[in-house]
Design a protein around this motif. Structure first.
Motif, mmCIF file in Angstrom:
data_model
loop_
_atom_site.group_PDB
_atom_site.id
_atom_site.type_symbol
_atom_site.label_atom_id
_atom_site.label_comp_id
_atom_site.label_asym_id
_atom_site.label_seq_id
_atom_site.Cartn_x
_atom_site.Cartn_y
_atom_site.Cartn_z
ATOM 1 N N HIS A 29 66.595 38.754 36.941
ATOM 2 C CA HIS A 29 65.677 38.717 38.089
ATOM 3 C C HIS A 29 66.052 37.586 39.047
ATOM 4 C CE1 HIS A 29 62.094 38.821 40.526
ATOM 5 N NE2 HIS A 29 61.883 37.547 40.252
ATOM 6 N N TYR A 30 66.387 36.440 38.511
ATOM 7 C CA TYR A 30 66.780 35.304 39.338
ATOM 8 C C TYR A 30 67.955 35.683 40.236
ATOM 9 C CZ TYR A 30 67.919 30.417 40.422
ATOM 10 O OH TYR A 30 68.180 29.237 41.063
ATOM 11 N N ALA A 31 68.967 36.309 39.659
ATOM 12 C CA ALA A 31 70.147 36.720 40.435
ATOM 13 C C ALA A 31 69.767 37.794 41.459
ATOM 14 C CB ALA A 31 71.240 37.237 39.506
ATOM 15 N N ARG A 32 68.959 38.768 41.066
ATOM 16 C CA ARG A 32 68.554 39.846 41.969
ATOM 17 C C ARG A 32 67.709 39.298 43.126
ATOM 18 N NH1 ARG A 32 65.648 44.949 39.375
ATOM 19 N NH2 ARG A 32 67.723 45.110 38.499
ATOM 20 N N PHE A 33 66.782 38.409 42.818
ATOM 21 C CA PHE A 33 65.925 37.836 43.847
ATOM 22 C C PHE A 33 66.763 37.079 44.877
ATOM 23 C CE2 PHE A 33 63.033 34.759 45.720
ATOM 24 C CZ PHE A 33 61.883 35.500 45.928
ATOM 25 N N HIS A 34 67.709 36.294 44.397
ATOM 26 C CA HIS A 34 68.573 35.544 45.300
ATOM 27 C C HIS A 34 69.474 36.482 46.120
ATOM 28 C CE1 HIS A 34 67.172 32.038 43.135
ATOM 29 N NE2 HIS A 34 67.741 31.293 44.062
ATOM 30 N N ARG A 35 69.997 37.513 45.489
ATOM 31 C CA ARG A 35 70.817 38.495 46.214
ATOM 32 C C ARG A 35 69.999 39.153 47.318
ATOM 33 N NH1 ARG A 35 71.755 42.904 42.558
ATOM 34 N NH2 ARG A 35 69.875 43.748 43.468
#
Length: 175
Positions: free
Chosen positions: A47-53
């Motif tokens: 989720h952290y990576a997706r949110f930042h993307r």
């Protein structure tokens, strides 16, 4: 909240993602009733990576996901928008603007997703010009299939998600 909403509707405010909203979005997308049609369980790291993307898409493309709140409220109740997400589904889908809508389980059935996506698609067309937009929907998700149809998305083909092999219906909306 330091910045105001980018879009407003009769009942909703649509905001660009902010770092402090990351946990609230995670809580929405991982709730068991909401996560049913969103693929494999989402870890905090993913989720952290997706949110930042998704937040970075605003910088790279000038558009992306909006966080949805009821007017005058702080609680995030959804995540909708037009964004980029290379899913490994092929040239006819990947790297095209993609529409998506997710509402919190306790706000489904109130017309919020439709209200928010109407504002988003009108804004996108006005700001970026009418373009081909794709979307992806689980065939087991009748409300989202109806949403896709309502907004002029037509089926193009069935596919399997690379991450888990789940079948999905691909759609496109032509200018």
């Amino acid at each position: 909240m330091s910045e105001g909403p980018l879009l407003t509707t009769e009942r909703l405010e649509l905001w660009k993602p902010r770092f402090e909203d990351m946990r609230a979005v995670y809580d929405v997308v991982t709730h068991p009733e909401t996560a049913t049609h969103l693929g494999p369980p989402l870890s905090w790291v993913d989720h952290y990576a997706r949110f930042h993307r998704n937040a970075g898409g605003w910088y790279l493309h000038g558009y992306g996901n909006f966080l949805v709140r009821e007017r005058g409220q702080d609680r995030v109740i959804g995540n909708v928008g037009v964004f980029h997400s290379n899913r490994g589904l092929g040239e006819d889908f990947d790297m095209n603007p993609e529409a998506g809508w997710i509402m919190a389980h306790d706000h489904v059935g109130k017309g919020y997703a439709s209200e928010a996506m109407t504002a988003v698609l009108n804004w996108f067309d006005a700001e970026h010009g009418p373009r081909r937009i794709v979307c992806i929907v689980s065939p087991d998700n009748p409300p989202s299939l109806r949403m896709a149809e309502k907004f002029g998305f037509v089926p193009t083909r069935m596919a399997e998600m690379p991450a888990d092999g789940e079948p999905v219906q691909l759609f496109e909306r032509l200018p």
